[in-house]
Write an enzyme that holds these catalytic residues in place. Structure first.
Site, PDB file in Angstrom:
ATOM      1  N   SER A 287       0.823  -1.215   0.000  1.00 49.42           N
ATOM      2  CA  SER A 287       0.000   0.000   0.000  1.00 49.42           C
ATOM      3  C   SER A 287       0.851   1.256   0.000  1.00 49.42           C
ATOM      4  CB  SER A 287      -0.908   0.025   1.233  1.00 49.42           C
ATOM      5  OG  SER A 287      -1.801  -1.055   1.217  1.00 49.42           O
TER       6      SER A 287
ATOM      7  N   TYR B 183      -8.264 -11.071   3.422  1.00 47.71           N
ATOM      8  CA  TYR B 183      -9.468 -10.396   3.930  1.00 47.71           C
ATOM      9  C   TYR B 183     -10.399  -9.917   2.822  1.00 47.71           C
ATOM     10  CZ  TYR B 183      -7.097  -5.878   3.067  1.00 47.71           C
ATOM     11  OH  TYR B 183      -6.451  -4.818   2.498  1.00 47.71           O
ATOM     12  N   GLU B 184      -9.906  -9.864   1.583  1.00 47.24           N
ATOM     13  CA  GLU B 184     -10.764  -9.466   0.472  1.00 47.24           C
ATOM     14  C   GLU B 184     -11.718 -10.587   0.052  1.00 47.24           C
ATOM     15  OE1 GLU B 184      -8.813  -6.893  -2.711  1.00 47.24           O
ATOM     16  OE2 GLU B 184      -7.054  -7.759  -1.735  1.00 47.24           O
TER      17      GLU B 184
ATOM     18  N   HIS C 181      -3.541   0.442  -4.291  1.00 46.89           N
ATOM     19  CA  HIS C 181      -2.996  -0.631  -5.121  1.00 46.89           C
ATOM     20  C   HIS C 181      -3.465  -0.417  -6.557  1.00 46.89           C
ATOM     21  CE1 HIS C 181      -1.669  -3.488  -1.830  1.00 46.89           C
ATOM     22  NE2 HIS C 181      -2.375  -2.595  -1.166  1.00 46.89           N
TER      23      HIS C 181
ATOM     24  N   ALA D  51       3.195  -2.120   3.923  1.00 44.87           N
ATOM     25  CA  ALA D  51       2.924  -1.124   4.953  1.00 44.87           C
ATOM     26  C   ALA D  51       2.508  -1.902   6.199  1.00 44.87           C
ATOM     27  CB  ALA D  51       1.801  -0.191   4.505  1.00 44.87           C
TER      28      ALA D  51
ATOM     29  N   ASN E 208       2.276   3.168  11.036  1.00 50.31           N
ATOM     30  CA  ASN E 208       1.575   3.565  12.259  1.00 50.31           C
ATOM     31  C   ASN E 208       2.048   2.661  13.392  1.00 50.31           C
ATOM     32  OD1 ASN E 208      -0.211   1.616  10.530  1.00 50.31           O
ATOM     33  ND2 ASN E 208      -0.829   1.235  12.649  1.00 50.31           N
TER      34      ASN E 208
ATOM     35  N   MET F  76      -1.231  -7.332   7.160  1.00 51.14           N
ATOM     36  CA  MET F  76      -2.260  -8.223   6.637  1.00 51.14           C
ATOM     37  C   MET F  76      -1.849  -8.877   5.317  1.00 51.14           C
ATOM     38  SD  MET F  76      -5.469  -5.651   7.396  1.00 51.14           S
ATOM     39  CE  MET F  76      -5.487  -4.675   8.898  1.00 51.14           C
ATOM     40  N   SER F  77      -0.529  -8.989   5.081  1.00 49.77           N
ATOM     41  CA  SER F  77      -0.072  -9.520   3.792  1.00 49.77           C
ATOM     42  C   SER F  77       1.275 -10.208   3.964  1.00 49.77           C
ATOM     43  CB  SER F  77       0.064  -8.375   2.781  1.00 49.77           C
ATOM     44  OG  SER F  77       1.096  -7.476   3.187  1.00 49.77           O
TER      45      SER F  77
ATOM     46  N   HIS G 112      -6.879   4.351   7.330  1.00 53.12           N
ATOM     47  CA  HIS G 112      -6.165   3.876   6.150  1.00 53.12           C
ATOM     48  C   HIS G 112      -5.530   5.044   5.391  1.00 53.12           C
ATOM     49  CE1 HIS G 112      -5.006   0.954   3.189  1.00 53.12           C
ATOM     50  NE2 HIS G 112      -5.661   1.563   2.223  1.00 53.12           N
TER      51      HIS G 112
ATOM     52  N   HIS H 254      -5.286  -9.869  -0.870  1.00 54.01           N
ATOM     53  CA  HIS H 254      -5.322 -10.138   0.557  1.00 54.01           C
ATOM     54  C   HIS H 254      -6.394 -11.175   0.896  1.00 54.01           C
ATOM     55  CE1 HIS H 254      -3.800  -6.027  -0.006  1.00 54.01           C
ATOM     56  NE2 HIS H 254      -3.068  -6.233   1.080  1.00 54.01           N
TER      57      HIS H 254
END
Length: 288
Positions: free
Chosen positions: A46, A101-102, A77, A129, A251, A227-228, A263, A99
């Site tokens: 990201s 989560y998608e 992306h 990120a 963060n 998350m990746s 985000h 991802h």
């Protein structure tokens, strides 16, 4: 084993064979679009897609045009496969990843890695990120990933194995190549790019973690979280590729950060740190 069990096994094996054929179909399409033969692959996280700006002789193939390729729906992306040169090396960069989560299954999340391997890629640079768990980190820091902890409860190798792709039980004792890490350290020191080392933990998302979860992950040895990255790392090792991982802390994690997460803020920090990351990766590849 009953008749129904046999049917399930046959269906799963049929899926595996179809998966290999899908990869072949994607690769054949790409080869019709470009004559470039990449040896290095780069997955851009990201806000980190600007690395393609330093590539020469660029050829862009949108994901949506490639047969069987997933399409990324996440802001930040771009969704392109970009071929080109960095120094003397031919590279292919993924502007955007997929991802769990998608709603993609793990084979879809890692599908591009299989395609890159069939295109000839032997070394993979994965960037992301991420959130900082280690309190010595701060937003904007770059972290060389030394290892990972998989908190997903699944991984990209579940199911029947296809020996044409890799071995049933791949070794993960050097998930991130020590050789490539040494190259990155040498270049980072030469460029005076401040960087840290850390263990990356994957969390499913698509929400930010609770403070209690972050305390648990810290106790288990995680320095950064996202998350990746881990699914691609597992698939790449399975396929015999060497992996270099670099995280960009955008963060501090929940319970450490003073403000609530957004985000938009993640993308802003990633964009700000992107120049430093691009200089680093560019020089790593030029000195390969």
């Amino acid at each position: 084993m009953g008749h129904n069990d046999d049917s399930v096994v046959n269906m799963k094996w049929g899926y595996i064979k179809m998966f290999y054929e899908k990869i072949t179909e994607s690769v054949e399409y790409i080869k019709k679009k470009t004559d470039q033969k990449p040896e290095i692959g780069i997955i851009l996280g990201s806000g980190l897609g600007s690395l393609v700006d330093v590539m020469e002789d660029k050829e862009v193939i949108p994901y949506k045009e490639i047969p069987n390729f997933p399409v990324s729906n996440v802001e930040g992306h771009a969704g392109n496969l970009v071929f080109g040169k960095i120094g003397e090396r031919t590279v292919v960069a993924m502007q955007g990843r997929f991802h769990y989560y998608e709603g993609y299954d793990m084979k879809e999340v890692t599908y591009p890695v299989y395609v890159l391997r069939q295109l000839g890629v032997e070394n993979l640079i994965v960037t992301n990120a991420c959130g900082g768990i280690n309190r010595d980190l701060k937003p904007g820091d770059l972290v060389l990933i030394t290892d990972y902890i998989n908190f997903l409860g699944t991984n990209s190798l579940f199911g029947k194995n296809d020996d044409r792709l890799g071995v049933r039980f791949p070794d993960m004792s050097e998930a991130y190549s020590k050789e490539l890490m040494a190259k990155a350290e040498k270049v980072g020191d030469e460029l005076e790019i401040g960087y840290q080392h850390g263990v990356y933990a994957i969390f499913s998302g698509p929400r930010y973690e609770t403070a209690a979860e972050i305390r648990a992950y810290a106790a288990l040895g995680a320095d950064i979280i996202g998350m990746s990255t881990v699914p691609e790392t597992i698939a790449a090792n399975y396929l015999g590729m060497k992996v270099l991982g670099i995280g960009c802390v955008t963060n501090m994690a929940t319970g450490i950060a003073k403000n609530k997460h957004s985000h938009e803020e993640v993308l802003q920090i990633a964009n700000d740190a992107g120049d430093k990351l691009c200089r680093w990766v560019k020089e790593i590849i030029e000195q390969w």
